[in-house]
Design a protein around this motif. Structure first.
Motif, PDB file in Angstrom:
ATOM      1  N   ASP A  77       1.029  -9.424   6.202  1.00 28.97           N
ATOM      2  CA  ASP A  77       1.020  -9.165   4.760  1.00 28.97           C
ATOM      3  C   ASP A  77      -0.311  -9.595   4.144  1.00 28.97           C
ATOM      4  O   ASP A  77      -0.898  -8.873   3.339  1.00 28.97           O
ATOM      5  CB  ASP A  77       2.179  -9.893   4.063  1.00 28.97           C
ATOM      6  CG  ASP A  77       3.517  -9.294   4.393  1.00 28.97           C
ATOM      7  OD1 ASP A  77       3.560  -8.130   4.852  1.00 28.97           O
ATOM      8  OD2 ASP A  77       4.538  -9.994   4.197  1.00 28.97           O
ATOM      9  N   PHE A  78      -0.775 -10.790   4.524  1.00 24.89           N
ATOM     10  CA  PHE A  78      -2.048 -11.261   3.983  1.00 24.89           C
ATOM     11  C   PHE A  78      -3.201 -10.381   4.450  1.00 24.89           C
ATOM     12  O   PHE A  78      -4.073 -10.020   3.655  1.00 24.89           O
ATOM     13  CB  PHE A  78      -2.319 -12.719   4.373  1.00 24.89           C
ATOM     14  CG  PHE A  78      -3.684 -13.167   3.934  1.00 24.89           C
ATOM     15  CD1 PHE A  78      -3.901 -13.516   2.610  1.00 24.89           C
ATOM     16  CD2 PHE A  78      -4.755 -13.198   4.820  1.00 24.89           C
ATOM     17  CE1 PHE A  78      -5.164 -13.898   2.180  1.00 24.89           C
ATOM     18  CE2 PHE A  78      -6.014 -13.580   4.400  1.00 24.89           C
ATOM     19  CZ  PHE A  78      -6.218 -13.928   3.082  1.00 24.89           C
ATOM     20  N   ASN A  80      -3.202  -7.232   5.373  1.00 28.12           N
ATOM     21  CA  ASN A  80      -3.158  -5.938   4.674  1.00 28.12           C
ATOM     22  C   ASN A  80      -3.638  -6.075   3.232  1.00 28.12           C
ATOM     23  O   ASN A  80      -4.443  -5.280   2.756  1.00 28.12           O
ATOM     24  CB  ASN A  80      -1.742  -5.361   4.688  1.00 28.12           C
ATOM     25  CG  ASN A  80      -1.423  -4.675   5.986  1.00 28.12           C
ATOM     26  OD1 ASN A  80      -2.279  -4.056   6.608  1.00 28.12           O
ATOM     27  ND2 ASN A  80      -0.182  -4.798   6.416  1.00 28.12           N
ATOM     28  N   PHE A  81      -3.123  -7.084   2.528  1.00 29.45           N
ATOM     29  CA  PHE A  81      -3.531  -7.306   1.141  1.00 29.45           C
ATOM     30  C   PHE A  81      -5.033  -7.512   1.052  1.00 29.45           C
ATOM     31  O   PHE A  81      -5.716  -6.911   0.222  1.00 29.45           O
ATOM     32  CB  PHE A  81      -2.790  -8.520   0.558  1.00 29.45           C
ATOM     33  CG  PHE A  81      -3.382  -8.998  -0.735  1.00 29.45           C
ATOM     34  CD1 PHE A  81      -3.104  -8.345  -1.924  1.00 29.45           C
ATOM     35  CD2 PHE A  81      -4.246 -10.084  -0.762  1.00 29.45           C
ATOM     36  CE1 PHE A  81      -3.675  -8.769  -3.117  1.00 29.45           C
ATOM     37  CE2 PHE A  81      -4.820 -10.510  -1.942  1.00 29.45           C
ATOM     38  CZ  PHE A  81      -4.531  -9.852  -3.122  1.00 29.45           C
ATOM     39  N   ASP A  82      -5.575  -8.368   1.903  1.00 21.53           N
ATOM     40  CA  ASP A  82      -6.996  -8.681   1.870  1.00 21.53           C
ATOM     41  C   ASP A  82      -7.847  -7.443   2.188  1.00 21.53           C
ATOM     42  O   ASP A  82      -8.863  -7.203   1.530  1.00 21.53           O
ATOM     43  CB  ASP A  82      -7.302  -9.806   2.861  1.00 21.53           C
ATOM     44  CG  ASP A  82      -8.757 -10.192   2.839  1.00 21.53           C
ATOM     45  OD1 ASP A  82      -9.218 -10.712   1.800  1.00 21.53           O
ATOM     46  OD2 ASP A  82      -9.452  -9.958   3.845  1.00 21.53           O
ATOM     47  N   LEU A  84      -7.078  -4.256   1.740  1.00 23.13           N
ATOM     48  CA  LEU A  84      -7.015  -3.279   0.661  1.00 23.13           C
ATOM     49  C   LEU A  84      -7.700  -3.783  -0.600  1.00 23.13           C
ATOM     50  O   LEU A  84      -8.274  -2.997  -1.358  1.00 23.13           O
ATOM     51  CB  LEU A  84      -5.570  -2.873   0.406  1.00 23.13           C
ATOM     52  CG  LEU A  84      -5.049  -2.052   1.595  1.00 23.13           C
ATOM     53  CD1 LEU A  84      -3.549  -1.988   1.610  1.00 23.13           C
ATOM     54  CD2 LEU A  84      -5.653  -0.676   1.592  1.00 23.13           C
ATOM     55  N   ARG A  85      -7.709  -5.085  -0.813  1.00 19.81           N
ATOM     56  CA  ARG A  85      -8.496  -5.652  -1.911  1.00 19.81           C
ATOM     57  C   ARG A  85      -9.972  -5.396  -1.661  1.00 19.81           C
ATOM     58  O   ARG A  85     -10.711  -4.993  -2.546  1.00 19.81           O
ATOM     59  CB  ARG A  85      -8.233  -7.154  -2.037  1.00 19.81           C
ATOM     60  CG  ARG A  85      -9.005  -7.814  -3.178  1.00 19.81           C
ATOM     61  CD  ARG A  85      -8.996  -9.330  -3.079  1.00 19.81           C
ATOM     62  NE  ARG A  85      -9.516  -9.825  -1.826  1.00 19.81           N
ATOM     63  CZ  ARG A  85     -10.818  -9.912  -1.527  1.00 19.81           C
ATOM     64  NH1 ARG A  85     -11.720  -9.534  -2.390  1.00 19.81           N
ATOM     65  NH2 ARG A  85     -11.207 -10.364  -0.361  1.00 19.81           N
ATOM     66  N   ASP A 115       2.981   2.062   2.498  1.00 17.06           N
ATOM     67  CA  ASP A 115       2.836   0.602   2.514  1.00 17.06           C
ATOM     68  C   ASP A 115       1.382   0.168   2.320  1.00 17.06           C
ATOM     69  O   ASP A 115       1.121  -0.894   1.770  1.00 17.06           O
ATOM     70  CB  ASP A 115       3.417  -0.009   3.796  1.00 17.06           C
ATOM     71  CG  ASP A 115       2.667   0.406   5.045  1.00 17.06           C
ATOM     72  OD1 ASP A 115       2.361   1.609   5.191  1.00 17.06           O
ATOM     73  OD2 ASP A 115       2.383  -0.466   5.888  1.00 17.06           O
ATOM     74  N   LYS A 116       0.430   0.971   2.749  1.00 16.69           N
ATOM     75  CA  LYS A 116      -0.988   0.658   2.520  1.00 16.69           C
ATOM     76  C   LYS A 116      -1.404   1.094   1.117  1.00 16.69           C
ATOM     77  O   LYS A 116      -1.985   0.337   0.354  1.00 16.69           O
ATOM     78  CB  LYS A 116      -1.878   1.376   3.536  1.00 16.69           C
ATOM     79  CG  LYS A 116      -1.682   0.946   4.968  1.00 16.69           C
ATOM     80  CD  LYS A 116      -2.537  -0.244   5.282  1.00 16.69           C
ATOM     81  CE  LYS A 116      -2.553  -0.518   6.759  1.00 16.69           C
ATOM     82  NZ  LYS A 116      -1.447  -1.320   7.221  1.00 16.69           N
ATOM     83  N   LYS A 119      -0.596  -0.874  -2.125  1.00 17.76           N
ATOM     84  CA  LYS A 119      -1.294  -2.138  -2.374  1.00 17.76           C
ATOM     85  C   LYS A 119      -2.653  -1.933  -3.051  1.00 17.76           C
ATOM     86  O   LYS A 119      -3.336  -2.897  -3.368  1.00 17.76           O
ATOM     87  CB  LYS A 119      -1.460  -2.904  -1.066  1.00 17.76           C
ATOM     88  CG  LYS A 119      -0.130  -3.432  -0.540  1.00 17.76           C
ATOM     89  CD  LYS A 119      -0.275  -4.188   0.739  1.00 17.76           C
ATOM     90  CE  LYS A 119       1.007  -4.786   1.222  1.00 17.76           C
ATOM     91  NZ  LYS A 119       2.109  -3.880   1.404  1.00 17.76           N
TER      92      LYS A 119
END
Length: 192
Positions: A77-78, A80-82, A84-85, A115-116, A119
């Motif tokens: 999760d982290f 992927n978030f990072d 895409l940020r 899911d991508k 975010k």
């Protein structure tokens, strides 16, 4: 640093001369954050791949362990978030004001996955409709031509003024707050 500065200077000179230029950079590099490509300096960003961090880094491993232990944030999760940020930071280099425009091309099939894509920030998602996903090269080029042709039209200043707020309208929406002394004066007036 010298090479980057020289490359950016040559890029800007080529753009200013009217010839145009292509500037290649990597995500998480010197140019992906902090340098603006506003106006004619940036009309398109093509993001090849998803910019994941190097997962064998000892620093990242320690951070992931801390997040899992203290906040129950899963590693994937982290990451992927990072990623895409970071992708948002990179493509956002071309949109720097309300009147700026540019193309953001996510050239990786992983961005088709909900899911991508979910975010990504709302300011990107509002323009990323289902009809823009998984396009062939020919179809994507048709969209690019149409967009650039439309954006190349002169701006109708009268229509623009009907959309933008004036300074007076902004001030009416956000009245200045009373200072502590003024608030005290109002309180003492009520007591009398």
């Amino acid at each position: 640093v010298v090479e980057t500065t020289l490359a950016l200077d040559n890029f800007r000179r080529a753009c200013d001369s009217g010839r145009g230029a292509v500037f290649l950079s990597v995500a998480r590099g010197k140019v992906s954050e902090g340098i603006n490509f506003d106006r004619h300096y940036g009309r398109a960003v093509i993001m090849f791949g998803v910019p994941f961090q190097y997962t064998l880094s000892h620093v990242l491993r320690a951070r992931l362990e801390y997040l899992q232990t203290h906040y129950q944030i899963r590693e994937q999760d982290f990451l992927n978030f990072d990623a895409l940020r970071q992708a948002s930071q990179c493509v956002g280099r071309v949109i720097r004001s309300k009147t700026d425009y540019g193309l953001m091309i996510f050239a990786d099939s992983r961005y088709n996955r909900h899911d991508k894509r979910s975010k990504l920030p709302k300011w990107i998602l509002q323009f990323l409709g289902e009809h823009y996903l998984n396009l062939s090269t020919d179809t994507a080029l048709q969209h690019v031509r149409q967009f650039l042709r439309q954006m190349a039209q002169p701006v109708d200043q009268v229509a623009l003024q009907s959309v933008l707020l004036t300074t007076a309208e902004v001030e009416r929406m956000n009245p200045p707050k009373a200072t502590t002394e003024e608030a005290g004066d109002v309180q003492s007036d009520k007591k009398d």
